[in-house]
Scaffold this active site. Sequence first.
Site, short mmCIF file in Angstrom:
data_model
loop_
_atom_site.label_atom_id
_atom_site.label_comp_id
_atom_site.label_asym_id
_atom_site.label_seq_id
_atom_site.Cartn_x
_atom_site.Cartn_y
_atom_site.Cartn_z
N HIS A 11 14.14 0.29 3.91
CA HIS A 11 15.10 0.94 3.02
C HIS A 11 15.18 2.45 3.26
O HIS A 11 14.39 3.22 2.73
CB HIS A 11 14.67 0.65 1.56
CG HIS A 11 15.61 1.16 0.53
ND1 HIS A 11 15.89 0.48 -0.62
CD2 HIS A 11 16.36 2.28 0.45
CE1 HIS A 11 16.75 1.15 -1.35
NE2 HIS A 11 17.05 2.26 -0.71
N HIS A 13 18.62 5.19 3.76
CA HIS A 13 20.05 5.45 3.98
C HIS A 13 20.17 6.45 5.13
O HIS A 13 19.60 7.55 5.04
CB HIS A 13 20.67 6.04 2.71
CG HIS A 13 20.51 5.17 1.51
ND1 HIS A 13 21.53 4.39 1.02
CD2 HIS A 13 19.43 4.94 0.71
CE1 HIS A 13 21.10 3.72 -0.04
NE2 HIS A 13 19.83 4.03 -0.25
N HIS A 189 20.64 -2.77 -4.56
CA HIS A 189 20.02 -1.74 -5.40
C HIS A 189 20.09 -2.19 -6.86
O HIS A 189 21.18 -2.44 -7.39
CB HIS A 189 20.76 -0.41 -5.27
CG HIS A 189 20.40 0.39 -4.06
ND1 HIS A 189 20.68 -0.03 -2.80
CD2 HIS A 189 19.75 1.59 -3.93
CE1 HIS A 189 20.24 0.87 -1.93
NE2 HIS A 189 19.66 1.86 -2.58
N GLU A 192 16.83 0.84 -10.64
CA GLU A 192 16.49 2.22 -10.26
C GLU A 192 17.00 3.13 -11.38
O GLU A 192 16.24 3.57 -12.22
CB GLU A 192 17.14 2.58 -8.91
CG GLU A 192 16.82 4.01 -8.47
CD GLU A 192 17.74 4.51 -7.35
OE1 GLU A 192 18.84 3.96 -7.16
OE2 GLU A 192 17.36 5.51 -6.69
N ASP A 270 13.86 5.90 1.30
CA ASP A 270 15.17 6.02 0.63
C ASP A 270 16.06 7.09 1.29
O ASP A 270 16.91 6.76 2.10
CB ASP A 270 14.97 6.29 -0.87
CG ASP A 270 16.13 5.79 -1.71
OD1 ASP A 270 17.03 5.12 -1.16
OD2 ASP A 270 16.15 6.05 -2.94
N ASP A 271 15.89 8.36 0.90
CA ASP A 271 16.68 9.47 1.47
C ASP A 271 15.68 10.62 1.70
O ASP A 271 15.68 11.62 0.95
CB ASP A 271 17.77 9.92 0.49
CG ASP A 271 18.70 8.79 0.10
OD1 ASP A 271 19.60 8.46 0.88
OD2 ASP A 271 18.49 8.21 -0.99
N1 LIG Z 1 18.58 6.17 -4.20
C1 LIG Z 1 19.85 5.71 -4.14
N2 LIG Z 1 20.31 4.90 -5.09
C2 LIG Z 1 21.56 4.42 -5.05
N3 LIG Z 1 22.43 4.73 -4.09
C3 LIG Z 1 22.02 5.56 -3.12
N4 LIG Z 1 22.66 6.04 -2.03
C4 LIG Z 1 21.81 6.84 -1.38
N5 LIG Z 1 20.62 6.90 -2.02
C5 LIG Z 1 20.73 6.10 -3.10
ZN LIG Z 2 18.51 3.42 -1.68
#
Ligand SMILES: Nc1ncnc2[nH]cnc12
Ligand SMILES: [Zn+2]
Length: 322
Positions: A11, A13, A189, A192, A270-271
């Site tokens: 996971h 992005h 998703h 969260e 994640d990011d």
């Molecule tokens: N943590 C996240 N939750 C939902 N959409 C996303 N798009 C990019 N990061 C995200």
């Molecule tokens: Zn995500």
Amino acid sequence: MTAYLKKAELHCHIEGAAPPPLAIEMARKYNVDVSGIIRDGAYVWTDFSHFIKCYDAVAELFRTEEDYALLAEAYLTELAAAGTIYSEIIVSPDHGNTIGIGSDAYLRGLAAGIGAAKEKTGIEGRMIITIIRHMGPEAAERTALYAAKREHPLVTGFNLAGEERMHKVADFTRAFDIARDCGLGITIHAGEMAGAFSVRDALDHVRPSRISHGVRAIEDADLVKRIADEGVVLETCPGSNVSLQVFPDFASHPLRALYEAGCRVTLNSDDPPFFHTSLKQEYEIASQVMGFSDDEINGMTRTAIDAAFVDEPTRRRLLAAL
Ligand SMILES: Nc1ncnc2[nH]cnc12
Ligand SMILES: [Zn+2]
């Protein structure tokens, strides 16, 4: 110390993995002012909605097939240097249309980057096409139809990201049915930014083998038991959750509780630069802050490979490499 452990990630992005120096390089190339989104070498955002705006602005700095190849190669090469043998990147073909190169060129660029990183380091990469919740069900169905039509050997999964507090999961079942029918692995998703009900909705309406995050299932003990009993894999991202204030700190993060309840959990970034983390750091947090042993962490990596959206020969090869 987890530096020497083999790692796997399900996971991340890809636009959210752009290191700020690379984003600045792109901004110079296209003469874009990024002072509103990057300050002192870091991305600037305040809450989830603002994070999504910042994320979209960074994504728009990557404008050609070559830019996307560079981004994927840079990220996967960094992962491989940290001992990662497998990575699934979440990609957004709609974004190719937004920037004007089209979805095919967008995927071609990313695939070239995955190929280049594999050649250099051996890391295996796959792409998970995501639909964006706040873009609505019609756009989602268009993207699902595109994914079904445009079979690609490196596109192996389908996800739903974006603003979890908009629309209902049920609005997206048709998009997921299209994706499932064409053989893509399903993850979504949930749990969260919204609570346990959102995870329950995802399980009921989409029947995923994995949930992206899913950590707020902890709010409902019956749901945690269901996740454990059904063997649904959670792609947890503790650094992201703390950064977005889903939980105030790592001490209150439910990873340990979910693990003890028998849920199948994995570690993900994640990011990463948006949340001041990396996959390497998530492994360190699991070890040094949450107290997981190396054996337990290796078990999570094995779970990631078991749940990876890959063909069986590749899975066997990855498991053998662990
Ligand atoms: N943590 C996240 N939750 C939902 N959409 C996303 N798009 C990019 N990061 C995200
Ligand atoms: Zn995500």
